[in-house]
Design a protein around this motif. Structure first.
Motif, PDB file in Angstrom:
ATOM      1  N   SER A  89       0.821  -1.218   0.000  1.00 57.79           N
ATOM      2  CA  SER A  89       0.000   0.000   0.000  1.00 57.79           C
ATOM      3  C   SER A  89       0.854   1.266   0.000  1.00 57.79           C
ATOM      4  CB  SER A  89      -0.925   0.001   1.223  1.00 57.79           C
ATOM      5  OG  SER A  89      -0.163  -0.075   2.422  1.00 57.79           O
ATOM      6  N   PHE A  90       2.154   1.110  -0.145  1.00 55.93           N
ATOM      7  CA  PHE A  90       3.058   2.260  -0.083  1.00 55.93           C
ATOM      8  C   PHE A  90       2.925   3.151  -1.322  1.00 55.93           C
ATOM      9  CE2 PHE A  90       6.641   0.881   3.026  1.00 55.93           C
ATOM     10  CZ  PHE A  90       5.679   0.512   3.947  1.00 55.93           C
ATOM     11  N   GLY A  91       2.971   4.467  -1.089  1.00 62.38           N
ATOM     12  CA  GLY A  91       3.069   5.449  -2.160  1.00 62.38           C
ATOM     13  C   GLY A  91       4.354   6.236  -1.977  1.00 62.38           C
ATOM     14  N   PRO A  92       4.555   7.317  -2.752  1.00 55.30           N
ATOM     15  CA  PRO A  92       5.784   8.116  -2.601  1.00 55.30           C
ATOM     16  C   PRO A  92       6.078   8.571  -1.174  1.00 55.30           C
ATOM     17  CG  PRO A  92       4.638   8.745  -4.596  1.00 55.30           C
ATOM     18  CD  PRO A  92       3.743   7.774  -3.881  1.00 55.30           C
ATOM     19  N   PRO A  93       5.089   9.029  -0.387  1.00 62.91           N
ATOM     20  CA  PRO A  93       5.411   9.438   0.991  1.00 62.91           C
ATOM     21  C   PRO A  93       5.954   8.276   1.820  1.00 62.91           C
ATOM     22  CG  PRO A  93       3.265  10.291   0.352  1.00 62.91           C
ATOM     23  CD  PRO A  93       3.671   9.316  -0.709  1.00 62.91           C
ATOM     24  N   GLU A  94       5.338   7.083   1.670  1.00 63.28           N
ATOM     25  CA  GLU A  94       5.799   5.926   2.433  1.00 63.28           C
ATOM     26  C   GLU A  94       7.202   5.489   1.994  1.00 63.28           C
ATOM     27  OE1 GLU A  94       1.535   6.203   3.002  1.00 63.28           O
ATOM     28  OE2 GLU A  94       2.730   6.124   1.172  1.00 63.28           O
ATOM     29  N   TYR A  95       7.451   5.555   0.690  1.00 60.40           N
ATOM     30  CA  TYR A  95       8.786   5.170   0.205  1.00 60.40           C
ATOM     31  C   TYR A  95       9.847   6.149   0.691  1.00 60.40           C
ATOM     32  CZ  TYR A  95       7.461   1.271  -2.770  1.00 60.40           C
ATOM     33  OH  TYR A  95       7.031   0.050  -3.216  1.00 60.40           O
ATOM     34  N   PHE A  96       9.492   7.423   0.763  1.00 60.25           N
ATOM     35  CA  PHE A  96      10.444   8.407   1.299  1.00 60.25           C
ATOM     36  C   PHE A  96      10.752   8.094   2.758  1.00 60.25           C
ATOM     37  CE2 PHE A  96      10.832  12.304   3.871  1.00 60.25           C
ATOM     38  CZ  PHE A  96      12.098  12.705   3.462  1.00 60.25           C
TER      39      PHE A  96
ATOM     40  N   GLU B 170      15.300  10.897  -2.442  1.00 58.81           N
ATOM     41  CA  GLU B 170      15.102  12.162  -3.156  1.00 58.81           C
ATOM     42  C   GLU B 170      13.921  12.079  -4.114  1.00 58.81           C
ATOM     43  OE1 GLU B 170      17.246  15.063  -6.447  1.00 58.81           O
ATOM     44  OE2 GLU B 170      18.198  13.175  -5.845  1.00 58.81           O
ATOM     45  N   GLY B 171      13.876  11.030  -4.934  1.00 62.28           N
ATOM     46  CA  GLY B 171      12.797  10.895  -5.907  1.00 62.28           C
ATOM     47  C   GLY B 171      11.430  10.788  -5.245  1.00 62.28           C
ATOM     48  N   SER B 172      11.349   9.998  -4.162  1.00 54.20           N
ATOM     49  CA  SER B 172      10.072   9.833  -3.468  1.00 54.20           C
ATOM     50  C   SER B 172       9.635  11.132  -2.800  1.00 54.20           C
ATOM     51  CB  SER B 172      10.186   8.717  -2.419  1.00 54.20           C
ATOM     52  OG  SER B 172      10.515   7.488  -3.012  1.00 54.20           O
ATOM     53  N   LEU B 173      10.592  11.865  -2.235  1.00 60.68           N
ATOM     54  CA  LEU B 173      10.261  13.138  -1.598  1.00 60.68           C
ATOM     55  C   LEU B 173       9.692  14.133  -2.610  1.00 60.68           C
ATOM     56  CD1 LEU B 173      10.315  15.183   0.746  1.00 60.68           C
ATOM     57  CD2 LEU B 173      12.712  15.651   0.161  1.00 60.68           C
ATOM     58  N   ARG B 174      10.340  14.220  -3.746  1.00 61.43           N
ATOM     59  CA  ARG B 174       9.893  15.197  -4.745  1.00 61.43           C
ATOM     60  C   ARG B 174       8.529  14.816  -5.328  1.00 61.43           C
ATOM     61  NH1 ARG B 174      15.180  16.352  -8.369  1.00 61.43           N
ATOM     62  NH2 ARG B 174      13.756  17.812  -9.400  1.00 61.43           N
ATOM     63  N   ARG B 175       8.298  13.521  -5.535  1.00 60.16           N
ATOM     64  CA  ARG B 175       6.986  13.093  -6.018  1.00 60.16           C
ATOM     65  C   ARG B 175       5.901  13.304  -4.964  1.00 60.16           C
ATOM     66  NH1 ARG B 175      10.227   9.300  -8.893  1.00 60.16           N
ATOM     67  NH2 ARG B 175      10.342   7.893  -7.097  1.00 60.16           N
ATOM     68  N   ALA B 176       6.270  13.067  -3.691  1.00 62.68           N
ATOM     69  CA  ALA B 176       5.294  13.297  -2.613  1.00 62.68           C
ATOM     70  C   ALA B 176       4.921  14.770  -2.513  1.00 62.68           C
ATOM     71  CB  ALA B 176       5.872  12.805  -1.289  1.00 62.68           C
ATOM     72  N   MET B 177       5.896  15.647  -2.693  1.00 64.68           N
ATOM     73  CA  MET B 177       5.609  17.081  -2.620  1.00 64.68           C
ATOM     74  C   MET B 177       4.750  17.527  -3.804  1.00 64.68           C
ATOM     75  SD  MET B 177       6.878  17.808   0.212  1.00 64.68           S
ATOM     76  CE  MET B 177       6.665  19.588   0.236  1.00 64.68           C
ATOM     77  N   ILE B 178       4.937  16.900  -4.963  1.00 64.89           N
ATOM     78  CA  ILE B 178       4.075  17.195  -6.109  1.00 64.89           C
ATOM     79  C   ILE B 178       2.645  16.746  -5.817  1.00 64.89           C
ATOM     80  CG2 ILE B 178       3.615  16.616  -8.528  1.00 64.89           C
ATOM     81  CD1 ILE B 178       6.678  16.389  -8.906  1.00 64.89           C
ATOM     82  N   MET B 179       2.512  15.568  -5.197  1.00 68.70           N
ATOM     83  CA  MET B 179       1.187  15.055  -4.840  1.00 68.70           C
ATOM     84  C   MET B 179       0.457  15.991  -3.886  1.00 68.70           C
ATOM     85  SD  MET B 179       1.922  10.993  -4.181  1.00 68.70           S
ATOM     86  CE  MET B 179       0.395  10.854  -3.245  1.00 68.70           C
ATOM     87  N   SER B 180       1.197  16.546  -2.912  1.00 76.94           N
ATOM     88  CA  SER B 180       0.575  17.364  -1.866  1.00 76.94           C
ATOM     89  C   SER B 180       0.586  18.852  -2.194  1.00 76.94           C
ATOM     90  CB  SER B 180       1.301  17.135  -0.546  1.00 76.94           C
ATOM     91  OG  SER B 180       2.639  17.603  -0.618  1.00 76.94           O
ATOM     92  N   HIS B 181       1.041  19.192  -3.428  1.00 73.96           N
ATOM     93  CA  HIS B 181       1.148  20.605  -3.836  1.00 73.96           C
ATOM     94  C   HIS B 181       2.027  21.400  -2.870  1.00 73.96           C
ATOM     95  CE1 HIS B 181      -1.994  19.802  -6.798  1.00 73.96           C
ATOM     96  NE2 HIS B 181      -2.720  19.275  -5.830  1.00 73.96           N
ATOM     97  N   GLY B 182       3.088  20.787  -2.433  1.00 77.78           N
ATOM     98  CA  GLY B 182       4.082  21.468  -1.599  1.00 77.78           C
ATOM     99  C   GLY B 182       3.804  21.422  -0.121  1.00 77.78           C
ATOM    100  N   SER B 183       2.811  20.648   0.332  1.00 76.67           N
ATOM    101  CA  SER B 183       2.473  20.600   1.754  1.00 76.67           C
ATOM    102  C   SER B 183       3.222  19.454   2.443  1.00 76.67           C
ATOM    103  CB  SER B 183       0.965  20.402   1.932  1.00 76.67           C
ATOM    104  OG  SER B 183       0.653  20.198   3.298  1.00 76.67           O
ATOM    105  N   TRP B 184       3.952  19.787   3.509  1.00 75.86           N
ATOM    106  CA  TRP B 184       4.680  18.777   4.256  1.00 75.86           C
ATOM    107  C   TRP B 184       3.763  17.941   5.146  1.00 75.86           C
ATOM    108  CZ3 TRP B 184       9.801  17.748   3.496  1.00 75.86           C
ATOM    109  CH2 TRP B 184      10.530  18.704   2.771  1.00 75.86           C
TER     110      TRP B 184
END
Length: 498
Positions: A140-147, A446-460
């Protein structure tokens, strides 16, 4: 655990080529482990280039054969000449060498082989049961979980660093810097390449691994080649009897369980497992005063424990993609070279490879047991090769291995550069494993972090709202600060006892 898939994996691994390559890996592993100064991670890194062109199952079976054989191989010299081939065999020398001095070298070597086989087979069963369960959760992991998972993996640097925490963090930071070299993974622009086309794809794993682990160790060994060769080694005594095996059965199974658990813990490793298992065997024994004087129980406990730890270390590697030791970090690079990313998707996209690996581990265990029982005299003969001959051969293999990656002399220069760097890191007590760990996991983070930030529109906040991500980040904090807390507690305990 799917028995039909396991049977298919066994059928695959017993194909003639896969069978022979696994046995070859086990034999080479025993040699690497038995030679003082050459360990499992160095052996795997040195022969990693041979896996090009192999199928994933054959490649991983050979490398895992080296891994299996090397941990056992360290016991040969520990018993015969009181010189552990690997640090994991240090405890084995306590009683093993005393048994050899009593004319029972054969019994000690036989016990080491049998205990190693049982310990590793036990851990493979644990691996087959636990790894698929962990992988299903991680699907069930997505970019945030992989980061968060990559960051958790990077936090293991504090464990790999041992007593040199600051130096370990510096090594890890250097590995992260190396991971940023090449084309940007999002927009494709070159970063830190200095117009050098050879590193547009990033720093190659193979030259780095061979340089840091193999070549640097050769440089260290070259400083004191005398005393590293075996002059006179005689195999005396018979194999342990059934009654002797029965008397240590409880110790072997208890140590196998302890070793498997310790192996799963990131950064613990086979060496820690062997010492803990030896201590527990002594604590549970009816005659603890005999430990250190030459008893078979003192060989069975550390050997079953350190071999079980290697199987346990494969659990987080296969299910989560997190290496917990130097050798599994090298194996992570080997997976990626084969185009396979260890982790939850491995059990969905490459389930045939997974069960081929399970079967390969079982075959490698059987191979080193047979070689350990019947081939020790041959290995001792090979160990008598003078280091003035052996070291140049290793360097030659390193050159060939580095060049064969891309048929490019640039990689040979890169290997030598990292060999020199690794030499000075070892001399200055900078751990080398964090460099490889960070080089592997850095781009993933790095890749997962950047994709997660794109998903959240820059929200941590995305890293707090998702439960698995939050749990992994909490575990990261625990992993980071646990060694510091443990050190302070130990110092406080010492001060109170004084």
């Amino acid at each position: 655990m799917d028995l039909s898939l396991l049977l298919e994996g066994i059928r695959t691994i017993f194909q003639p080529y896969n069978f022979l390559i696994t046995c070859f890996g086990a034999a080479m592993g025993i040699l690497f482990g038995a030679l003082p100064g050459i360990n499992a991670s160095m052996g795997v890194a040195l022969l990693l280039p041979l896996t090009y062109g192999m199928s994933p199952v054959a490649a991983m079976a050979m490398l895992l054969g080296i891994y299996c054989g090397a941990i056992y191989g360290g016991s040969i010299t520990a018993i015969l000449i009181n010189t552990p081939g690997t640090t994991a065999a240090a405890c084995t020398s306590f009683d093993g060498y005393k048994l050899a001095r009593q004319g029972k070298a054969g019994k000690a070597l036989g016990m080491a082989a049998i205990a190693s086989y049982i310990g590793r087979t036990f851990s493979v069963v644990v691996l087959m049961i636990l790894a698929p369960v962990l992988a299903k959760v991680a699907l069930s992991f997505g970019p945030p979980e992989y980061f968060a998972l990559a960051v958790f993996g990077l936090s293991i640097i504090t464990s790999l660093a041992g007593e040199h925490l600051v130096k370990g963090l510096i090594s890890g930071a250097f590995g992260l810097m190396l991971g940023t070299i090449g084309l940007d993974m999002i927009n494709g622009s070159p970063r830190y390449t200095f117009n050098q086309v050879n590193i547009y794809d990033g720093i190659s794993f193979i030259p780095v691994l061979i340089g840091l682990f193999a070549v640097s160790q050769v440089f260290i060994n070259a400083e004191s080649p005398s005393g590293l060769s075996i002059k006179d080694a005689k195999i005396l005594g018979l194999l342990p009897s059934f009654s002797e095996l029965k008397s240590v059965a409880a110790t072997i199974f208890r140590s196998s369980a302890i070793g498997s658990f310790i192996g799963i813990l990131p950064g613990a490793g086979a060496t820690i497992a062997s010492f803990i298992c030896y201590n527990e065997a002594k604590r549970w024994s009816k005659h603890p005063e005999k430990f250190g004087t030459g008893i078979l129980e003192g060989v069975a406990a550390p050997e079953s424990g350190n071999n079980a730890a290697t199987g346990g270390a494969m659990v987080p590697l296969l299910s989560l993609g997190i290496p917990g030791s130097e050798t599994t970090a090298v194996l992570l690079g080997a997976f990626m070279i084969q185009g396979i990313n260890p982790g939850p998707l491995l059990f969905r996209d490459h389930i045939d490879v997974v069960y081929g690996i399970f079967a390969g581990l079982l075959l490698a265990n059987l191979a080193f047991l047979i070689m350990g029982l019947f081939g020790v005299k041959i290995f001792v003969r090979v160990l008598q090769i003078p280091y003035r001959i052996l070291l140049p051969l290793i360097i030659a293999l390193a050159f060939v291995g580095s060049y064969s990656v891309k048929n490019n002399l640039f990689d040979v220069g890169l290997m030598l550069a990292f060999g020199v760097l690794g030499y000075f890191m070892r001399k200055l007590q900078f751990p080398t494993a964090p460099v490889v760990l960070a080089l592997v996991l850095g781009p993933m983070a790095e890749g997962s972090l950047r994709r997660a930030m794109i998903m959240s529109h820059g929200s941590w906040a995305i890293f707090i709202r998702r439960p698995i991500t939050l749990l992994l980040l909490i575990l990261t904090l625990v992993s980071l600060f646990f060694p510091i807390i443990r050190e302070k507690l130990s110092k406080r305990k010492i001060s109170t006892t004084i």
